[in-house]
Design an enzyme around this catalytic site. Sequence first.
Site, PDB file in Angstrom:
ATOM      1  N   HIS A  49      54.961 -44.850 -78.906  1.00 16.35           N
ATOM      2  CA  HIS A  49      55.706 -44.496 -77.701  1.00 16.35           C
ATOM      3  C   HIS A  49      56.587 -43.143 -77.746  1.00 16.35           C
ATOM      4  O   HIS A  49      56.888 -42.548 -76.668  1.00 16.35           O
ATOM      5  CB  HIS A  49      56.702 -45.408 -77.487  1.00 16.35           C
ATOM      6  CG  HIS A  49      56.260 -46.787 -77.143  1.00 16.35           C
ATOM      7  ND1 HIS A  49      55.522 -47.030 -76.359  1.00 16.35           N
ATOM      8  CD2 HIS A  49      56.743 -48.157 -77.792  1.00 16.35           C
ATOM      9  CE1 HIS A  49      55.480 -48.501 -76.219  1.00 16.35           C
ATOM     10  NE2 HIS A  49      55.865 -49.072 -77.202  1.00 16.35           N
ATOM     11  N   ASP A  92      48.112 -51.864 -79.271  1.00 12.44           N
ATOM     12  CA  ASP A  92      49.565 -52.659 -79.287  1.00 12.44           C
ATOM     13  C   ASP A  92      49.610 -53.354 -77.780  1.00 12.44           C
ATOM     14  O   ASP A  92      48.849 -53.095 -76.861  1.00 12.44           O
ATOM     15  CB  ASP A  92      50.344 -51.528 -79.390  1.00 12.44           C
ATOM     16  CG  ASP A  92      52.000 -51.836 -79.395  1.00 12.44           C
ATOM     17  OD1 ASP A  92      52.246 -52.107 -80.619  1.00 12.44           O
ATOM     18  OD2 ASP A  92      52.515 -52.304 -78.521  1.00 12.44           O
ATOM     19  N   HIS A 141      52.108 -52.819 -75.955  1.00 18.13           N
ATOM     20  CA  HIS A 141      52.766 -52.000 -74.999  1.00 18.13           C
ATOM     21  C   HIS A 141      51.658 -50.539 -74.907  1.00 18.13           C
ATOM     22  O   HIS A 141      51.201 -50.277 -75.669  1.00 18.13           O
ATOM     23  CB  HIS A 141      54.007 -51.589 -75.498  1.00 18.13           C
ATOM     24  CG  HIS A 141      55.028 -52.772 -75.951  1.00 18.13           C
ATOM     25  ND1 HIS A 141      55.015 -53.375 -77.084  1.00 18.13           N
ATOM     26  CD2 HIS A 141      55.713 -53.522 -74.951  1.00 18.13           C
ATOM     27  CE1 HIS A 141      55.901 -54.512 -76.851  1.00 18.13           C
ATOM     28  NE2 HIS A 141      56.418 -54.521 -75.787  1.00 18.13           N
ATOM     29  N   ASP A 180      51.777 -57.103 -81.813  1.00 24.46           N
ATOM     30  CA  ASP A 180      52.542 -57.822 -80.782  1.00 24.46           C
ATOM     31  C   ASP A 180      51.780 -58.319 -79.696  1.00 24.46           C
ATOM     32  O   ASP A 180      52.122 -58.914 -78.571  1.00 24.46           O
ATOM     33  CB  ASP A 180      53.597 -56.817 -80.138  1.00 24.46           C
ATOM     34  CG  ASP A 180      53.167 -55.675 -80.041  1.00 24.46           C
ATOM     35  OD1 ASP A 180      52.098 -55.430 -80.006  1.00 24.46           O
ATOM     36  OD2 ASP A 180      53.838 -54.609 -79.872  1.00 24.46           O
TER      37      ASP A 180
HETATM   38  N1  Q9C Z   1      66.163 -54.954 -76.184  1.00 22.85           N
HETATM   39  C1  Q9C Z   1      56.530 -51.091 -79.855  1.00 22.85           C
HETATM   40  O1  Q9C Z   1      56.059 -52.237 -79.827  1.00 22.85           O
HETATM   41  N2  Q9C Z   1      61.123 -54.162 -75.629  1.00 22.85           N
HETATM   42  N3  Q9C Z   1      57.528 -50.996 -79.134  1.00 22.85           N
HETATM   43  C2  Q9C Z   1      62.656 -54.465 -74.925  1.00 22.85           C
HETATM   44  C3  Q9C Z   1      64.865 -54.427 -75.404  1.00 22.85           C
HETATM   45  C4  Q9C Z   1      60.820 -53.291 -76.365  1.00 22.85           C
HETATM   46  C5  Q9C Z   1      58.021 -52.190 -78.392  1.00 22.85           C
HETATM   47  C6  Q9C Z   1      63.653 -54.683 -76.074  1.00 22.85           C
HETATM   48  C7  Q9C Z   1      59.150 -53.076 -76.595  1.00 22.85           C
HETATM   49  C8  Q9C Z   1      59.167 -51.746 -77.426  1.00 22.85           C
HETATM   50  C9  Q9C Z   1      56.334 -49.872 -80.845  1.00 22.85           C
HETATM   51 ZN    ZN Z   2      54.362 -52.757 -79.033  1.00 23.47          ZN
END
Ligand code: Q9C
Ligand code: ZN
Length: 368
Positions: free
Chosen positions: A165, A199, A201, A288
């Site tokens: 990210h 991933d 995301h 994830d």
């Molecule tokens: N407390 C990676 O997988 N989600 N980042 C919201 C708020 C976060 C994921 C959490 C997602 C970020 C590298």
């Molecule tokens: Zn992620």
Amino acid sequence: MPPVEMLVPHRLPEDAKVLLVVNEGHEIHHVRERGYLEAPVRIKAILGTLIDSGRFRLEPARRFPQKHITAIHDSAYVDFLEAVCEKLDPERPVYPYVFPIRNRTREPEDLALRAGYYCMDTFTPLDRNAWRAARGAIDCALTAAESLSQGQRLAYALVRPPGHHAERRAFGGFCYLNACAAAAQYLSASGRVAILDLDYHHGNGQQDIFYARADVLTVSIHGHPRFAFPYFTGFEDERGEGPGLGANINFALPEEIDGPAYRETLADALAQIVCHRPTALVVALGLDTARRDPTGTWSLRARDFMENGRMVGRLGLPTLVVQEGGYYTRSLGRNALAFFEGLTATPSVARQSREAGTRGGRAISTTI
Ligand code: Q9C
Ligand code: ZN
């Protein structure tokens, strides 16, 4: 069918093993707030399972000069990150809370305020060791990338904090420096490169960094930004710009996806990678996408990760896997191992990785 583990001899020759570079110092970055998912236990869970499998050969990370970081990140951002982390109280992480999105020409002087200038969300704090840990992750990815340029066919940078990210001048999504982008940039000196981001995301970091580049293809398969972080990017009409037009490909998938549905998209993504004719592949491996992940909505199981690995392995490309997200600790090790079992299941890849050992020092060459 018995698990693949039973089909291969337990003692592999050293040169048939996957090269593994772990970010040894990762534990110094530990945000202790309750519910902060990006925790040191993630590495421990994966590493334990990998070591027990006997399929990996550990190599220590080497230190690389900072020019590899400023090749992909804005130097003012890099300077800020280093300076601000050093100044922080070890017990008190700083959460950005003001985001000067309008007057971007004026960088706030106060470091806590400037954090917002370089950040994309309110849940990724800066802490005393974020810079040092993220820099360690970069060194791991570069060490692994260097091994590819010396003939190694498959390497794994097992790192945290994650990086995909992190944009040219922004941190967020638990990421500070983009390790997979640094590795791709390094490898791009010897030929065309593809990054495949698996991933859950969107890989907005490498999209941003390579958006105008034709020689580095960025592909990402992720939850649609209408419901998944980072919300503002990852749409399918983001295709690159200028000379890079067509060299960014997003697959934005619905909230519910199982293994077979995922593989349909993965097949499309791999076909795009073949068209790009890369000499090396960097996989941003998020775990994830797994069932029960607290940040995701999909339902992949170990056998799906194995099949995904098998599909990627069939490309026959020198491959660097960089660890990204994955937060359901109980299945992290199993799923990571399954992915590598799949990756090494193709006889041609295993043979090439053995040949690589005897070839030492040869430049990367493509086999497709
Ligand atoms: N407390 C990676 O997988 N989600 N980042 C919201 C708020 C976060 C994921 C959490 C997602 C970020 C590298
Ligand atoms: Zn992620």
